[in-house]
Design an enzyme around this catalytic site. Structure first.
Site, short mmCIF file in Angstrom:
data_model
loop_
_atom_site.label_atom_id
_atom_site.label_comp_id
_atom_site.label_asym_id
_atom_site.label_seq_id
_atom_site.Cartn_x
_atom_site.Cartn_y
_atom_site.Cartn_z
CG ASP A 113 -11.50 5.30 5.32
OD1 ASP A 113 -12.70 5.53 5.06
OD2 ASP A 113 -10.65 5.12 4.45
CE LYS A 158 -3.53 2.39 2.69
NZ LYS A 158 -4.42 2.57 1.54
#
Length: 345
Positions: free
Chosen positions: A118, A2
């Protein structure tokens, strides 16, 4: 792997100061050390790397190329539990099974004084062990005291809480934000889509702040599940249900027949040393630098092996004649040698 922007992490980093010492250090009255923005990022990464829970994805390594803005974060690989929207939502029983994992994972994060900010189906990975694991801490915050008091918005618009979109609130609870996003996620599990949808961002914000939650005709769900979703999607964060209350909700525990473990049974505080903070990120040179250094070492020369031969000759006009005469041939050999390293097409 990521990619996370270092600039964004510094901007959004939730470490306004170093978290207070715990345990023996706190008893000794150790003073908190003021940390710079990038140090706070490394502190957060060090903590994330030490998180150990069945419902939290394992952060394996973080690589930093000083020439780039991005950090390369290596996490355990798995697929998202659901992609939204979908025409194949979960059954109520399957949703309960996965949601129990999310509740325990969020409780663990809050115990470590971290708010995720999130939570959504695509940030919930289904591991090989069948458990849901929370991932993607790119906008997470660590806090002091009992809760995070936030003042900036972060996360995915359709999962944002109404208080984060309000013009009147100067700060809001981080824990309550996570609970709201969990409520939207549970709604997605059942219906395959978010409760508030609009292609225009301002209209979406208006719906989140003002529109009541609507339950679709199909699938038919229990009243207990409806009550839990409504309490999680309470637009008032002060009266919104909390994690301890969710844990004992009759829908989640099947009327108390299947209780969740106590906090002390699955949570323990994570501490990081200054050495762990220092080594939290592995620095790597840029790819171009690696190729250049490798070529220079192979040629046992500090000159640039990729430099144009004509320019090198111009700079060698003051060299003895025999050296100047052999430079062209040597350059050809170097270029031929370097071509050996190039992949064949």
């Amino acid at each position: 792997m990521k990619l996370v922007s270092k600039k964004k992490m510094v901007k959004q980093c939730g470490f306004p100061r170093r978290p207070p010492p715990r345990g023996a250090k706190a008893a000794q009255g150790e003073q908190a050390k003021v940390m710079g923005p990038l140090e706070r990022v490394y502190q957060e990464i060090a903590i994330l790397k030490k998180l150990h829970h069945v419902n939290i994805v394992k952060l394996v390594e973080v690589l930093d190329d000083p020439s780039e803005d991005n950090l390369h974060m290596g996490e355990s690989l798995a697929d998202p539990v659901m992609e939204v929207p979908t025409d194949n939502p979960f059954t109520e029983d399957q949703s309960r099974l996965y949601f129990r994992d999310i509740v325990l994972g969020i409780e663990y994060l809050h115990y470590q004084k971290i708010v995720h900010r999130d939570i959504k189906p695509s940030n919930l990975l289904l591991g090989d062990d069948g458990h849901v694991k929370i991932t993607d801490f790119g906008v997470s915050n660590q806090f002091e005291g009992n809760d995070a008091l936030l003042s900036s918005t972060a996360g995915t618009p359709a999962f944002m809480a109404p208080e984060a979109l309000s013009d009147s609130r100067q700060s809001f609870s981080g824990k309550a934000l996570d609970v709201w996003a969990m409520g939207v996620t549970l709604y997605c599990f059942i219906y395959g889509k978010c409760p508030f949808i609009d292609e225009y961002i301002l209209a979406l914000h208006s719906k989140i702040k003002n529109k009541p939650v609507e339950f679709l005709e199909t699938p038919v769900i229990s009243e207990l599940l409806k009550s839990l979703i409504l309490r999680m999607l309470d637009k008032n964060p002060d009266t919104r249900i909390t994690i301890p209350e969710i844990k004992v909700h009759p829908w989640l525990t099947q009327d108390g027949m299947d209780p969740l473990p106590l906090e002390e049974d699955h949570c323990s505080a994570v501490e990081v040393t200054e050495e762990e903070v220092k080594n939290s990120v592995k620095f790597i040179p840029s790819l171009s630098a690696v190729i250049l250094v490798k070529a220079m070492l192979r040629k046992r020369s500090f000159s640039n092996p990729f430099e144009c031969p004509s320019r090198r000759e111009e700079r060698s006009m003051s060299a003895p004649g025999n050296l100047k005469g052999s430079s062209g041939e040597g350059n050809r050999e170097e270029l031929e040698d370097l071509r050996e390293d190039e992949p064949s097409s």
